[in-house]
Design a protein around this motif. Structure first.
Motif, short mmCIF file in Angstrom:
data_model
loop_
_atom_site.label_atom_id
_atom_site.label_comp_id
_atom_site.label_asym_id
_atom_site.label_seq_id
_atom_site.Cartn_x
_atom_site.Cartn_y
_atom_site.Cartn_z
N SER A 4 38.24 -49.69 24.22
CA SER A 4 37.27 -49.47 25.29
C SER A 4 37.88 -49.62 26.67
O SER A 4 38.83 -50.38 26.87
CB SER A 4 36.13 -50.49 25.14
N THR A 5 37.30 -48.89 27.61
CA THR A 5 37.57 -49.06 29.03
C THR A 5 36.23 -49.34 29.69
O THR A 5 35.24 -48.66 29.41
CB THR A 5 38.18 -47.78 29.64
N ARG A 6 36.20 -50.33 30.58
CA ARG A 6 34.95 -50.68 31.27
C ARG A 6 35.10 -50.36 32.75
O ARG A 6 36.08 -50.73 33.38
CB ARG A 6 34.63 -52.15 31.10
N VAL A 7 34.10 -49.72 33.29
CA VAL A 7 34.03 -49.42 34.72
C VAL A 7 32.91 -50.28 35.31
O VAL A 7 31.79 -50.30 34.78
CB VAL A 7 33.73 -47.93 34.97
N ILE A 8 33.22 -51.00 36.37
CA ILE A 8 32.23 -51.82 37.06
C ILE A 8 31.67 -51.01 38.23
O ILE A 8 32.42 -50.39 38.98
CB ILE A 8 32.86 -53.14 37.56
N THR A 9 30.34 -51.06 38.39
CA THR A 9 29.68 -50.27 39.43
C THR A 9 28.49 -51.02 40.01
O THR A 9 27.92 -51.90 39.35
CB THR A 9 29.23 -48.90 38.87
N ASP A 10 28.10 -50.64 41.21
CA ASP A 10 26.88 -51.16 41.82
C ASP A 10 25.64 -50.42 41.31
O ASP A 10 24.53 -50.87 41.51
CB ASP A 10 26.94 -51.02 43.34
N ASP A 11 25.83 -49.25 40.68
CA ASP A 11 24.71 -48.43 40.23
C ASP A 11 24.98 -47.91 38.83
O ASP A 11 25.46 -46.79 38.64
CB ASP A 11 24.49 -47.27 41.22
N VAL A 12 24.65 -48.71 37.84
CA VAL A 12 24.93 -48.38 36.44
C VAL A 12 24.21 -47.10 36.04
O VAL A 12 24.81 -46.21 35.43
CB VAL A 12 24.55 -49.55 35.50
N ALA A 13 22.94 -46.98 36.37
CA ALA A 13 22.16 -45.81 35.95
C ALA A 13 22.77 -44.52 36.50
O ALA A 13 22.88 -43.53 35.77
CB ALA A 13 20.71 -45.95 36.40
N ARG A 14 23.18 -44.52 37.75
CA ARG A 14 23.77 -43.31 38.35
C ARG A 14 25.06 -42.93 37.64
O ARG A 14 25.27 -41.76 37.29
CB ARG A 14 24.04 -43.54 39.83
N LEU A 15 25.93 -43.91 37.41
CA LEU A 15 27.22 -43.61 36.77
C LEU A 15 27.03 -43.19 35.31
O LEU A 15 27.70 -42.28 34.84
CB LEU A 15 28.16 -44.81 36.89
N VAL A 16 26.10 -43.82 34.61
CA VAL A 16 25.83 -43.43 33.23
C VAL A 16 25.32 -41.99 33.18
O VAL A 16 25.78 -41.19 32.36
CB VAL A 16 24.83 -44.40 32.56
N ARG A 17 24.38 -41.65 34.06
CA ARG A 17 23.87 -40.26 34.09
C ARG A 17 25.01 -39.27 34.34
O ARG A 17 25.09 -38.22 33.71
CB ARG A 17 22.81 -40.09 35.18
N PHE A 18 25.92 -39.61 35.26
CA PHE A 18 27.05 -38.74 35.57
C PHE A 18 27.91 -38.51 34.32
O PHE A 18 28.22 -37.38 33.97
CB PHE A 18 27.90 -39.34 36.69
#
Length: 139
Positions: A4-18
């Motif tokens: 696995s690779t994990r990306v940390i973000t301030d907006d999980v929903a936006r990045l998941v949708r992308f």
């Protein structure tokens, strides 16, 4: 075994949708702060900045990657490029055949992380890597 690779973000929903739109892989949500896109070979995990203190406070910062490229193998990078054009805002390069034979497309996700979609261009690039017999520390 790398899984696995994990990306940390301030907006999980936006990045998941992308990533769901870019890859066609639906996410599995554990909480509003963590989701995974699972493929047959690896998982892309997307976590909120709120999860960072669970590991070590301040150890990861969102939208601050300058050295890692997330790579996805696709069947036809040129046709994928056409589909991505509808929502990817920052293409770093158009589909290009690399010296090692892969056809590659580099772009940035909404947090600025580099993403490479590629199609293997040679039979050796298409072959699976041999399994390591043991993990070594290099010492």
């Amino acid at each position: 075994m790398f899984v696995s690779t994990r990306v940390i973000t301030d907006d999980v929903a936006r990045l998941v949708r992308f990533y769901e739109r870019a890859t066609g892989v639906p996410a599995t949500w554990a909480t509003e702060d963590f989701a995974e896109l699972r493929t047959p070979s690896a998982t892309l995990a997307i976590g909120s900045t709120r999860t960072v203190p669970l590991f070590a406070p301040g150890s990861a910062r969102p939208a601050d990657n300058h050295s890692v490229i997330l790579e996805f193998r696709v069947d036809d990078v040129d046709s994928v490029h056409e589909n991505l054009g509808a929502f990817v805002e920052d293409f770093v390069n158009e589909p290009t055949t690399m010296p090692w034979g892969n056809r590659s497309l580099l772009f940035r996700d909404p947090d600025g992380n580099l993403v490479n979609f590629f199609t293997p261009g040679t039979p050796s690039a298409d072959a699976p890597a041999p399994a390591p017999s043991a993990v070594t520390t290099g010492e």
